[in-house]
Design an enzyme around this catalytic site. Structure first.
Site, mmCIF file in Angstrom:
data_model
loop_
_atom_site.group_PDB
_atom_site.id
_atom_site.type_symbol
_atom_site.label_atom_id
_atom_site.label_comp_id
_atom_site.label_asym_id
_atom_site.label_seq_id
_atom_site.Cartn_x
_atom_site.Cartn_y
_atom_site.Cartn_z
ATOM 1 N N SER A 8 0.978 -1.336 -0.140
ATOM 2 C CA SER A 8 0.018 0.030 0.093
ATOM 3 C C SER A 8 0.796 1.088 -0.086
ATOM 4 C CB SER A 8 -1.031 0.084 1.230
ATOM 5 O OG SER A 8 -1.458 1.199 1.645
ATOM 6 N N ASP A 33 -4.769 3.531 -1.930
ATOM 7 C CA ASP A 33 -6.015 3.974 -1.033
ATOM 8 C C ASP A 33 -6.450 4.905 -1.220
ATOM 9 O OD1 ASP A 33 -6.043 1.518 0.851
ATOM 10 O OD2 ASP A 33 -3.840 2.225 1.381
ATOM 11 N N MET A 35 -9.054 7.810 -0.250
ATOM 12 C CA MET A 35 -10.057 8.101 0.768
ATOM 13 C C MET A 35 -10.566 9.543 0.751
ATOM 14 S SD MET A 35 -7.469 6.827 4.040
ATOM 15 C CE MET A 35 -6.551 5.334 3.979
ATOM 16 N N HIS A 64 -8.395 0.775 -4.001
ATOM 17 C CA HIS A 64 -9.048 0.412 -2.651
ATOM 18 C C HIS A 64 -9.943 1.691 -2.485
ATOM 19 C CE1 HIS A 64 -9.497 -0.547 1.826
ATOM 20 N NE2 HIS A 64 -10.781 -0.194 1.275
ATOM 21 N N MET A 66 -12.030 3.871 -0.462
ATOM 22 C CA MET A 66 -12.946 4.371 0.587
ATOM 23 C C MET A 66 -13.558 5.770 0.686
ATOM 24 S SD MET A 66 -9.514 3.030 3.284
ATOM 25 C CE MET A 66 -8.517 3.127 1.830
ATOM 26 N N MET A 135 -11.387 -6.185 5.601
ATOM 27 C CA MET A 135 -10.707 -5.357 6.355
ATOM 28 C C MET A 135 -10.332 -5.761 7.713
ATOM 29 S SD MET A 135 -10.070 -2.690 4.458
ATOM 30 C CE MET A 135 -9.004 -1.877 5.645
ATOM 31 N N ASP A 173 -6.491 -6.623 4.651
ATOM 32 C CA ASP A 173 -5.875 -5.098 4.587
ATOM 33 C C ASP A 173 -5.839 -4.462 5.799
ATOM 34 O OD1 ASP A 173 -5.019 -2.611 3.878
ATOM 35 O OD2 ASP A 173 -6.891 -2.073 2.620
HETATM 36 C C1 DX5 Z 1 -6.142 1.422 5.616
HETATM 37 C C2 DX5 Z 1 -5.775 1.066 4.244
HETATM 38 C C3 DX5 Z 1 -4.550 0.222 4.283
HETATM 39 C C4 DX5 Z 1 -3.450 0.731 4.778
HETATM 40 C C5 DX5 Z 1 -2.474 -0.729 5.346
HETATM 41 O O1 DX5 Z 1 -7.397 2.001 5.763
HETATM 42 O O2 DX5 Z 1 -6.783 0.485 3.778
HETATM 43 O O3 DX5 Z 1 -4.359 -0.054 2.729
HETATM 44 O O4 DX5 Z 1 -2.443 1.166 4.075
HETATM 45 O O5 DX5 Z 1 -1.439 -0.114 5.931
HETATM 46 P P1 DX5 Z 1 -0.697 -0.975 7.073
HETATM 47 O O6 DX5 Z 1 -0.341 -2.157 6.273
HETATM 48 O O7 DX5 Z 1 0.486 -0.413 7.580
HETATM 49 O O8 DX5 Z 1 -1.938 -1.418 8.120
HETATM 50 ZN ZN ZN Z 2 -6.122 -0.441 1.611
#
Ligand code: DX5
Ligand code: ZN
Length: 226
Positions: A8, A33, A35, A64, A66, A135, A173
């Site tokens: 990620s 990601d 967001m 991904h 969000m 998740m 994830d």
């Molecule tokens: C969190 C993201 C993840 C995040 C994971 O909301 O969807 O993809 O980057 O990071 P780590 O591996 O550091 O938990």
């Molecule tokens: Zn993610």
């Protein structure tokens, strides 16, 4: 069954993203990601940034989303030709229709659920999605610890995928690292997102290779049990 390691870039240096991508070129896909500071309490990047990443990335993008109103936004990412678009079931008015639209337009369709969201309603139509993302932390931030109770859902999802003999990828994830990836894989996950575990390493290529090896061992343990 193959395993996949998708770093990620949330944990990468945003000012030097192109060179950061070069350090993880042996990954399977790059996890991006998106967001919106609405569906989750954090803000990253949108369509323009993902478009440029798509142009320069050495491997395919695993996007991904969000974001709220995902039914309105998801196709903008699909149209860029990214490998997969995963959206949150909680943010869609009709997740199956959106998954079908994504598939029909040429990206793999992924459906994500948060730690508090029940899995059962989504098991019924697994044949219509390419990737189920369970998740393992609350979405929004990197660097959190994996929530153990989510692993029951991983196990249950794998049972359903196996029972129906589906090719659906089962992604996890959040909080995945060298110390727990083998155990998480032993619950039946085959696709692993890792942010801080990869980007905090000085030799990212070998960290990715080590994670892949441990994941394969864990998944083989799962298969031996089932
Ligand atoms: C969190 C993201 C993840 C995040 C994971 O909301 O969807 O993809 O980057 O990071 P780590 O591996 O550091 O938990
Ligand atoms: Zn993610």
């Amino acid at each position: 069954m193959e395993v996949r390691i998708n770093p990620s870039i949330l944990a990468a240096d945003f000012v030097n993203l192109e060179s950061e991508l070069g350090t993880i070129a042996n990954s399977d896909f790059i996890h991006v990601d998106v967001m919106d500071n609405h569906f989750v309490p954090n803000l990253t990047f949108g369509t323009q940034m993902v478009q440029r990443l798509q142009e320069v990335s050495p491997v395919g993008l695993d996007v991904h989303l969000m974001i709220s109103n995902v039914d309105n936004w998801a196709m903008d990412y699909v149209q860029m030709g990214v490998h997969s678009v995963t959206f949150h079931a909680e943010a869609s008015a009709d997740y199956l229709t959106l998954a079908r639209r994504i598939r029909d337009s040429g990206s793999r369709a992924g459906v994500a659920i948060k730690p508090g969201t029940a899995l059962e309603p989504y098991l019924e139509h697994l044949d219509e999605i390419d990737q189920l993302l369970i998740m393992t932390v609350e979405p929004g931030f990197g660097g959190q610890s994996l929530i153990e109770t989510t692993l029951k859902k991983v196990k249950r999802a794998r049972e359903a995928i196996a029972a129906a003999e589906l090719p659906t990828w089962l992604q996890v994830d959040g909080g995945i690292n060298a110390s727990n990836i083998q155990r998480v894989a032993s619950f039946g996950a085959d696709t692993f997102v890792a942010g801080s575990a990869v980007f905090s390493s000085h030799d990212r290529a070998s960290t990715i290779a080590d994670l892949r090896r441990s994941a394969a061992t864990g998944l083989a343990e799962h298969q031996a049990k089932s």
